[in-house]
Design a protein around this motif. Structure first.
Motif, mmCIF file in Angstrom:
data_model
loop_
_atom_site.group_PDB
_atom_site.id
_atom_site.type_symbol
_atom_site.label_atom_id
_atom_site.label_comp_id
_atom_site.label_asym_id
_atom_site.label_seq_id
_atom_site.Cartn_x
_atom_site.Cartn_y
_atom_site.Cartn_z
ATOM 1 N N ARG A 138 -35.339 -69.761 -0.884
ATOM 2 C CA ARG A 138 -36.236 -70.420 0.065
ATOM 3 C C ARG A 138 -35.756 -70.269 1.504
ATOM 4 O O ARG A 138 -36.562 -70.249 2.421
ATOM 5 N N TYR A 151 -43.535 -70.088 8.336
ATOM 6 C CA TYR A 151 -44.360 -71.232 7.933
ATOM 7 C C TYR A 151 -45.086 -70.928 6.620
ATOM 8 O O TYR A 151 -45.124 -71.759 5.716
ATOM 9 N N LEU A 152 -45.632 -69.734 6.502
ATOM 10 C CA LEU A 152 -46.314 -69.358 5.267
ATOM 11 C C LEU A 152 -45.327 -69.335 4.093
ATOM 12 O O LEU A 152 -45.672 -69.755 2.980
ATOM 13 N N SER A 153 -44.108 -68.904 4.344
ATOM 14 C CA SER A 153 -43.068 -68.922 3.305
ATOM 15 C C SER A 153 -42.721 -70.358 2.920
ATOM 16 O O SER A 153 -42.488 -70.657 1.744
ATOM 17 N N LEU A 155 -44.797 -72.900 3.043
ATOM 18 C CA LEU A 155 -45.916 -73.383 2.222
ATOM 19 C C LEU A 155 -45.811 -72.864 0.797
ATOM 20 O O LEU A 155 -46.130 -73.573 -0.155
ATOM 21 N N GLU A 156 -45.350 -71.625 0.653
ATOM 22 C CA GLU A 156 -45.193 -71.046 -0.677
ATOM 23 C C GLU A 156 -44.016 -71.678 -1.422
ATOM 24 O O GLU A 156 -44.100 -71.990 -2.601
ATOM 25 N N PHE A 158 -42.549 -74.666 -0.774
ATOM 26 C CA PHE A 158 -42.697 -76.112 -0.917
ATOM 27 C C PHE A 158 -44.182 -76.472 -0.862
ATOM 28 O O PHE A 158 -44.626 -77.148 0.069
ATOM 29 N N PRO A 159 -44.967 -76.034 -1.829
ATOM 30 C CA PRO A 159 -46.422 -76.190 -1.744
ATOM 31 C C PRO A 159 -46.914 -77.634 -1.686
ATOM 32 O O PRO A 159 -47.987 -77.891 -1.157
ATOM 33 N N ASN A 160 -46.153 -78.568 -2.177
ATOM 34 C CA ASN A 160 -46.621 -79.956 -2.226
ATOM 35 C C ASN A 160 -46.079 -80.838 -1.110
ATOM 36 O O ASN A 160 -46.314 -82.037 -1.102
ATOM 37 N N VAL A 162 -46.141 -80.234 2.564
ATOM 38 C CA VAL A 162 -46.629 -80.211 3.946
ATOM 39 C C VAL A 162 -47.422 -81.451 4.339
ATOM 40 O O VAL A 162 -47.348 -81.887 5.486
ATOM 41 N N ARG A 185 -50.293 -73.600 12.851
ATOM 42 C CA ARG A 185 -51.195 -74.233 11.872
ATOM 43 C C ARG A 185 -52.651 -74.059 12.273
ATOM 44 O O ARG A 185 -53.494 -73.818 11.421
#
Length: 189
Positions: A138, A151-153, A155-156, A158-160, A162, A185
Motif C-alpha cells: 500500500r 489518491y487513486l491508489s 482508494l484502491e 483502502f476502499p472503505n 475515504v 477529488r
C-alpha cells in the motif's frame, strides 16, 4: 470474537481447546475517537484485533508537522509490532480516528499464548509477514506516483475509508495539502 478466530485460522490450525485458551486471554476494549492505542515515547502495552473502527499510525516530523503513516481498519491486528515485541519505546502514535472496539492482549498474555500453543509462534510470524507485506504494497506506490495516482491508489488500497476518516489524514498520508486533495477529488468525480 469469531472474526478474530477466523482471521487466525487463515494462518494455521487450532483445536477448540487452543481457541478457548486464546479467547480467555482477550479483553474487549472500546476507545473513543482521537484516543491513543499506543503513544510515542512509551512502550506499547497491547496488541489488538479491531472489531469496529479505524486507527492511524502517525508521528511528528522535525518541523512539528503531524504525518499520517498508515491506516488499519476492522478485521486486522493493530500494534507497533517491533516496539511491542521488543518492549522498547515507540516513535509513532497509534490513534483511533473513529470510535473503536477491539480485542486486546497484554504483552504477557500474548507471550503466554505463544509459549502454550505449539505452532502459535509460526502463526504469529505468518500474520506479521502478511501485515508487513500489505503495508509495503500500500505504501510503495506512493513514493513514485503523482498526487492523483497516489489518491487513486489510496482508494484502491483502502476502499472503505475515504468517507470514514478526516480528509486531513488522507492528505497527510498522501504527502499533499488538503487543498490539493480537494482539487484532485473534484477532478476525478
Amino acid at each position: 470474537m469469531d472474526t478474530l478466530i477466523d482471521f487466525i485460522l487463515r494462518f494455521g490450525d487450532l483445536n477448540r481447546q487452543q481457541i478457548d485458551y486464546i479467547m480467555s486471554k482477550a479483553k474487549t476494549v472500546e476507545l473513543k475517537k482521537q484516543a491513543y492505542f499506543s503513544e510515542a515515547g512509551k512502550v506499547p502495552q497491547y496488541v489488538g484485533f479491531i472489531l469496529e473502527g479505524v486507527f492511524r499510525f502517525c508521528y511528528y516530523n522535525n518541523k512539528g508537522e503531524e504525518i499520517t503513516n498508515y491506516f488499519v481498519d476492522e478485521g486486522n491486528f493493530v500494534v507497533d509490532n517491533q516496539k511491542f515485541e521488543s518492549q522498547i519505546i515507540a516513535v509513532e502514535y497509534v490513534q483511533a480516528i473513529t470510535d473503536c472496539k477491539l480485542l486486546v492482549f497484554s504483552k504477557k498474555d500474548w507471550d503466554d499464548i505463544g509459549n502454550t500453543i505449539v505452532g502459535f509462534e509460526m502463526i504469529k510470524a505468518k500474520i506479521t509477514q502478511k501485515c508487513l507485506a500489505l503495508a509495503v504494497e500500500r505504501r510503495s506506490p506512493l513514493i513514485a506516483e503523482d498526487a492523483t495516482t497516489r489518491y487513486l491508489s489510496f482508494l484502491e488500497g483502502f476502499p472503505n475509508l475515504v468517507n470514514r476518516i478526516p480528509l486531513s489524514y488522507v492528505a497527510s498520508y498522501l504527502g499533499i495539502t488538503q487543498q490539493s486533495l480537494s482539487r484532485i477529488r473534484k477532478g476525478i468525480r
